[in-house]
Design a protein around this motif. Structure first.
Motif, mmCIF file in Angstrom:
data_model
loop_
_atom_site.group_PDB
_atom_site.id
_atom_site.type_symbol
_atom_site.label_atom_id
_atom_site.label_comp_id
_atom_site.label_asym_id
_atom_site.label_seq_id
_atom_site.Cartn_x
_atom_site.Cartn_y
_atom_site.Cartn_z
ATOM 1 N N GLU A 43 -43.458 98.141 -3.543
ATOM 2 C CA GLU A 43 -44.850 97.914 -3.134
ATOM 3 C C GLU A 43 -45.829 98.785 -3.931
ATOM 4 O O GLU A 43 -47.025 98.534 -3.916
ATOM 5 N N TYR A 44 -45.311 99.798 -4.627
ATOM 6 C CA TYR A 44 -46.169 100.790 -5.263
ATOM 7 C C TYR A 44 -46.277 100.582 -6.772
ATOM 8 O O TYR A 44 -45.348 100.116 -7.422
ATOM 9 N N ASP A 45 -47.438 100.963 -7.285
ATOM 10 C CA ASP A 45 -47.671 100.974 -8.733
ATOM 11 C C ASP A 45 -47.371 102.356 -9.307
ATOM 12 O O ASP A 45 -47.018 102.487 -10.476
ATOM 13 N N GLY A 46 -47.552 103.384 -8.473
ATOM 14 C CA GLY A 46 -47.358 104.756 -8.924
ATOM 15 C C GLY A 46 -46.678 105.603 -7.866
ATOM 16 O O GLY A 46 -46.885 105.404 -6.664
ATOM 17 N N LEU A 47 -45.854 106.523 -8.317
ATOM 18 C CA LEU A 47 -45.114 107.408 -7.423
ATOM 19 C C LEU A 47 -45.151 108.825 -7.971
ATOM 20 O O LEU A 47 -44.769 109.063 -9.124
ATOM 21 N N LEU A 48 -45.616 109.761 -7.144
ATOM 22 C CA LEU A 48 -45.565 111.183 -7.469
ATOM 23 C C LEU A 48 -44.526 111.833 -6.569
ATOM 24 O O LEU A 48 -44.516 111.595 -5.353
ATOM 25 N N ILE A 49 -43.671 112.645 -7.160
ATOM 26 C CA ILE A 49 -42.586 113.296 -6.430
ATOM 27 C C ILE A 49 -42.795 114.799 -6.494
ATOM 28 O O ILE A 49 -42.992 115.363 -7.575
ATOM 29 N N GLY A 50 -42.730 115.448 -5.338
ATOM 30 C CA GLY A 50 -42.890 116.901 -5.262
ATOM 31 C C GLY A 50 -41.639 117.567 -4.726
ATOM 32 O O GLY A 50 -41.075 117.123 -3.726
ATOM 33 N N THR A 51 -41.212 118.620 -5.398
ATOM 34 C CA THR A 51 -40.013 119.331 -4.971
ATOM 35 C C THR A 51 -40.113 120.814 -5.315
ATOM 36 O O THR A 51 -40.851 121.206 -6.210
ATOM 37 N N TYR A 52 -39.360 121.585 -4.610
ATOM 38 C CA TYR A 52 -39.161 122.976 -5.002
ATOM 39 C C TYR A 52 -37.778 123.046 -5.651
ATOM 40 O O TYR A 52 -37.059 122.039 -5.699
ATOM 41 N N THR A 53 -37.408 124.192 -6.158
ATOM 42 C CA THR A 53 -36.097 124.374 -6.778
ATOM 43 C C THR A 53 -35.265 125.300 -5.913
ATOM 44 O O THR A 53 -35.763 126.281 -5.378
ATOM 45 N N TRP A 54 -33.990 124.965 -5.782
ATOM 46 C CA TRP A 54 -33.092 125.689 -4.903
ATOM 47 C C TRP A 54 -32.021 126.411 -5.717
ATOM 48 O O TRP A 54 -31.580 125.905 -6.750
ATOM 49 N N GLY A 55 -31.584 127.554 -5.232
ATOM 50 C CA GLY A 55 -30.443 128.255 -5.822
ATOM 51 C C GLY A 55 -30.636 128.577 -7.286
ATOM 52 O O GLY A 55 -31.615 129.182 -7.684
ATOM 53 N N SER A 56 -29.697 128.128 -8.096
ATOM 54 C CA SER A 56 -29.715 128.421 -9.532
ATOM 55 C C SER A 56 -30.309 127.274 -10.323
ATOM 56 O O SER A 56 -29.750 126.822 -11.316
ATOM 57 N N GLY A 57 -31.455 126.769 -9.849
ATOM 58 C CA GLY A 57 -32.134 125.694 -10.561
ATOM 59 C C GLY A 57 -31.761 124.312 -10.077
ATOM 60 O O GLY A 57 -31.885 123.339 -10.814
ATOM 61 N N ASP A 58 -31.320 124.214 -8.836
ATOM 62 C CA ASP A 58 -30.832 122.948 -8.292
ATOM 63 C C ASP A 58 -31.909 122.166 -7.547
ATOM 64 O O ASP A 58 -32.886 122.725 -7.056
ATOM 65 N N ILE A 59 -31.668 120.866 -7.443
ATOM 66 C CA ILE A 59 -32.491 120.007 -6.596
ATOM 67 C C ILE A 59 -32.085 120.296 -5.156
ATOM 68 O O ILE A 59 -30.885 120.327 -4.851
ATOM 69 N N PRO A 60 -33.031 120.494 -4.248
ATOM 70 C CA PRO A 60 -32.682 120.742 -2.843
ATOM 71 C C PRO A 60 -31.872 119.577 -2.268
ATOM 72 O O PRO A 60 -32.083 118.417 -2.639
ATOM 73 N N ALA A 61 -30.967 119.880 -1.364
ATOM 74 C CA ALA A 61 -30.081 118.867 -0.784
ATOM 75 C C ALA A 61 -30.855 117.675 -0.215
ATOM 76 O O ALA A 61 -30.446 116.529 -0.395
ATOM 77 N N LYS A 62 -31.981 117.922 0.443
ATOM 78 C CA LYS A 62 -32.749 116.825 1.040
ATOM 79 C C LYS A 62 -33.393 115.927 -0.007
ATOM 80 O O LYS A 62 -33.769 114.797 0.294
ATOM 81 N N MET A 63 -33.531 116.395 -1.227
ATOM 82 C CA MET A 63 -34.101 115.579 -2.312
ATOM 83 C C MET A 63 -33.021 114.944 -3.180
ATOM 84 O O MET A 63 -33.294 113.995 -3.913
ATOM 85 N N LEU A 64 -31.799 115.449 -3.100
ATOM 86 C CA LEU A 64 -30.736 114.990 -3.985
ATOM 87 C C LEU A 64 -30.383 113.522 -3.775
ATOM 88 O O LEU A 64 -30.217 112.777 -4.742
ATOM 89 N N SER A 65 -30.295 113.078 -2.524
ATOM 90 C CA SER A 65 -29.975 111.662 -2.292
ATOM 91 C C SER A 65 -31.120 110.768 -2.786
ATOM 92 O O SER A 65 -30.879 109.689 -3.335
ATOM 93 N N PHE A 66 -32.357 111.207 -2.621
ATOM 94 C CA PHE A 66 -33.515 110.471 -3.133
ATOM 95 C C PHE A 66 -33.431 110.362 -4.657
ATOM 96 O O PHE A 66 -33.620 109.290 -5.227
ATOM 97 N N TYR A 67 -33.114 111.471 -5.304
ATOM 98 C CA TYR A 67 -32.948 111.502 -6.756
ATOM 99 C C TYR A 67 -31.893 110.475 -7.184
ATOM 100 O O TYR A 67 -32.126 109.674 -8.089
ATOM 101 N N ARG A 68 -30.741 110.519 -6.535
ATOM 102 C CA ARG A 68 -29.636 109.619 -6.905
ATOM 103 C C ARG A 68 -29.984 108.162 -6.657
ATOM 104 O O ARG A 68 -29.625 107.286 -7.445
#
Length: 143
Positions: A43-68
């Motif tokens: 439905e969208y033309d544009g998507l902005l994604i915001g995240t922080y970084t976890w541990g040693s430069g990792d994607i936070p667990a709650k964002m990882l499934s979205f990423y995949r």
């Protein structure tokens, strides 16, 4: 032009950044990651994604499934951007942003990337406004 901002925040810094970005994008829809359904992505033309970084430069667990899930979907029609917060005293400052950037570069029409040290400051507002302007222009030119 239909835009979405999707973010995850643990300490509030990324949430605050998402909210200030949203204030410069009237009409955009803003979602915490837990409240966004990828079923609506087309439905969208544009998507902005915001995240922080976890541990040693990792994607936070709650964002990882979205990423995949984004990585597996056809999002080539989307103009995208990614933003995040982090601490420059860590070796992998905002590395989760880098992970998203690399994936979005391959799979979408990546327009912009923004990294901010912890909580944004008034000195960051010029960069934030420029991030939004560039994103809006790229979306407009892509429709």
């Amino acid at each position: 032009m239909k835009l979405a901002i999707v973010y995850h925040s643990a300490g509030g810094n990324t949430k605050a950044l998402a909210e200030i970005i949203h204030s410069y994008l009237p009409g955009a829809e803003i979602y915490r990651i837990a409240d966004f359904s990828l079923e609506k992505i087309d439905e969208y033309d544009g998507l902005l994604i915001g995240t922080y970084t976890w541990g040693s430069g990792d994607i936070p667990a709650k964002m990882l499934s979205f990423y995949r899930e984004l990585e597996e979907r056809d999002i080539s029609h989307l103009t995208t951007g990614v933003f995040g917060t982090g601490e420059t005293n860590y070796k992998h400052f905002c590395n989760a942003v880098n992970h998203f950037r690399n994936m979005l570069y391959i799979n979408s029409n990546l327009a912009v990337v923004l990294k901010v040290e912890q909580m944004y400051q008034t000195t960051d507002l010029k960069r934030i406004k420029k991030f939004v302007e560039l994103f809006q222009n790229k979306v407009r030119n892509s429709i």
